[in-house]
Design an enzyme around this catalytic site. Structure first.
Site: not given
Length: 432
Positions: A190-191, A50, A194, A109
């Site tokens: 739902a990964g 991401c 999540s 990061s």
């Protein structure tokens, strides 16, 4: 040959630009094959998260390799080369290797020391192997980077108390809402993200959470990990109804298209007076135009920097210790890379020694007779191989270990001259 990384990250490009270049896991194999088809690209690995898209390359020509990778990005994103160049970074050789080590260690990061990037680099490495993009050079680089990332986390406190993207989103929601316990909260997806969202919401004493997902079965697997919590599961087809009963929505799916759109919002009859959407997906799950609605506030991953900055100051001190470890790892890489220069000469020397061994062994066998050979050939073979290996061992070790480029270069030339190695081609020596 040169090692190159061509990419962009949260440091060089905003989320609306990053999402155009994001490559989902299901497309990585195809992307690797496309890149490997370019004439100057020898090895490829793709890291897509991401917060970054980075293409690691081994190329036969530095300029052409960069041009080919950049052209691939332009073709796959429908962006022009001038648009791309505004946000791309390009690093070569040692800088590229050090960058991968810093990324893997969590030093590059958005949230210094975050742990998820290590598993993402591992996945990048595995996919590169699976789709045959990674060869011997990138294989060594990624193995060393992953080892360095583990070492940094073991020998420093860089990951102690580190926040993640998910926890930062929950912190931002608490800043905006103040008391999350009274809010109606929904998570779209739902990964792994999540799961982390649920974990951090429960730490804030949130009691009721809605999970909306395309696969109800996968959502059940997530809920089973938090048996003490009151989590309700809904199918994606029920999203409109759930939105009308939510104060806060977190989104973190792998969808390549927005799920919450202006059209969906317009179809909702009775939205709350204020709806906050925290979109931590890239590409984004929430269409940017949704922010035009008066009663809706939309936050994306770039908005998390406000929360992250509070956590970063103390972590930067820890990062200095990590940088020292990475310098050690880079030195080890440089020794390995330098040793590659000696490989052609070492191979020629071995080849010439083997030609001599076989020829002299044949002479000896012809003199000793068939009866002796049938009883002792294995012993004689082993003896001659052992002698050759013992003689070659020390010079080979010394050549590989020599860090001084000039000394190693002179030694290689002397070796080639003394043993007339230029005559060794394709396993044949015209002088023998």
């Amino acid at each position: 040959m040169n090692i190159i990384v061509v990419g962009l990250s949260h440091k060089t490009a905003p989320v609306d630009f990053r999402e155009k270049l994001s490559i989902p896991k299901v497309r990585i194999g195809e992307a690797i094959r496309e890149l490997c088809n370019y004439p100057h690209i020898e090895e490829v690995a793709i890291l897509s998260t991401c917060n970054r898209l980075e293409i690691y390359l081994l190329t036969s020509d530095t300029y052409q390799g960069i041009r080919e990778a950049t052209q691939f990005l332009a073709d796959s994103s429908d962006l022009s080369l001038p648009e791309l160049r505004q946000h791309l970074f390009i690093l070569l050789h040692q800088d590229a290797v050090m960058h991968l080590m810093r990324v893997t260690a969590g030093l590059d990061s958005l949230i210094i020391g975050e742990g998820q990037i290590l598993s993402q680099v591992k996945q990048c490495y595995q996919l590169g192997q699976q789709y045959q993009g990674i060869g011997p050079v990138l294989n060594n680089i990624f193995k060393q980077a992953i080892s360095a990332g583990k070492r940094v986390r073991t020998e420093t406190q860089i990951s102690t108390g580190a926040v993640s993207i998910s926890s930062a989103a929950v912190e931002l929601a608490q800043i905006k809402k103040q008391d999350l316990r009274t809010a109606n909260i929904t998570i779209l997806g739902a990964g792994k993200m999540s799961r982390l969202l649920v974990q951090h919401l429960l730490s804030k004493r949130v009691k009721d959470i809605n999970i909306v997902n395309r696969s109800v079965e996968r959502a059940k697997l997530l809920v089973d990990q938090f048996k003490e919590a009151n989590i309700n599961i809904y199918n994606l087809s029920e999203l409109k109804t759930i939105l009308q009963n939510s104060d806060i929505v977190f989104t973190g799916t792998s969808s390549q298209e927005p799920i919450i759109t202006p059209e969906l919002i317009n179809d909702c009859d009775n939205l709350p007076s204020e709806l906050m959407l925290f979109d931590i997906a890239v590409p984004r799950n929430v269409d940017p135009n949704v922010s035009q609605f008066d009663n809706i506030k939309v936050f994306n991953v770039d908005d998390l920097k406000v929360v992250v900055s509070q956590n970063q100051q103390t972590r930067r001190k820890m990062a200095k210790a990590a940088e020292i470890l990475l310098e050690e790892e880079l030195s080890a890489f440089n020794i390995w890379w330098g040793s590659l220069e000696a490989i052609p000469t070492i191979n020629k020397l071995r080849e010439k020694a083997e030609i001599i061994r076989v020829k002299e062994l044949e002479k000896a066998i012809s003199r000793l007779g068939n009866e002796f050979v049938s009883d002792h050939q294995e012993i004689v073979e082993s003896l001659t191989r052992g002698i050759v290996n013992k003689i070659l061992h020390d010079p080979m070790v010394q050549l590989r270990a020599q860090q001084d480029i000039e000394i190693r270069g002179r030694a290689l030339k002397i070796l080639q001259t003394l043993f007339n190695l230029d005559t060794i081609k394709n396993g044949m020596s015209p002088t023998l």
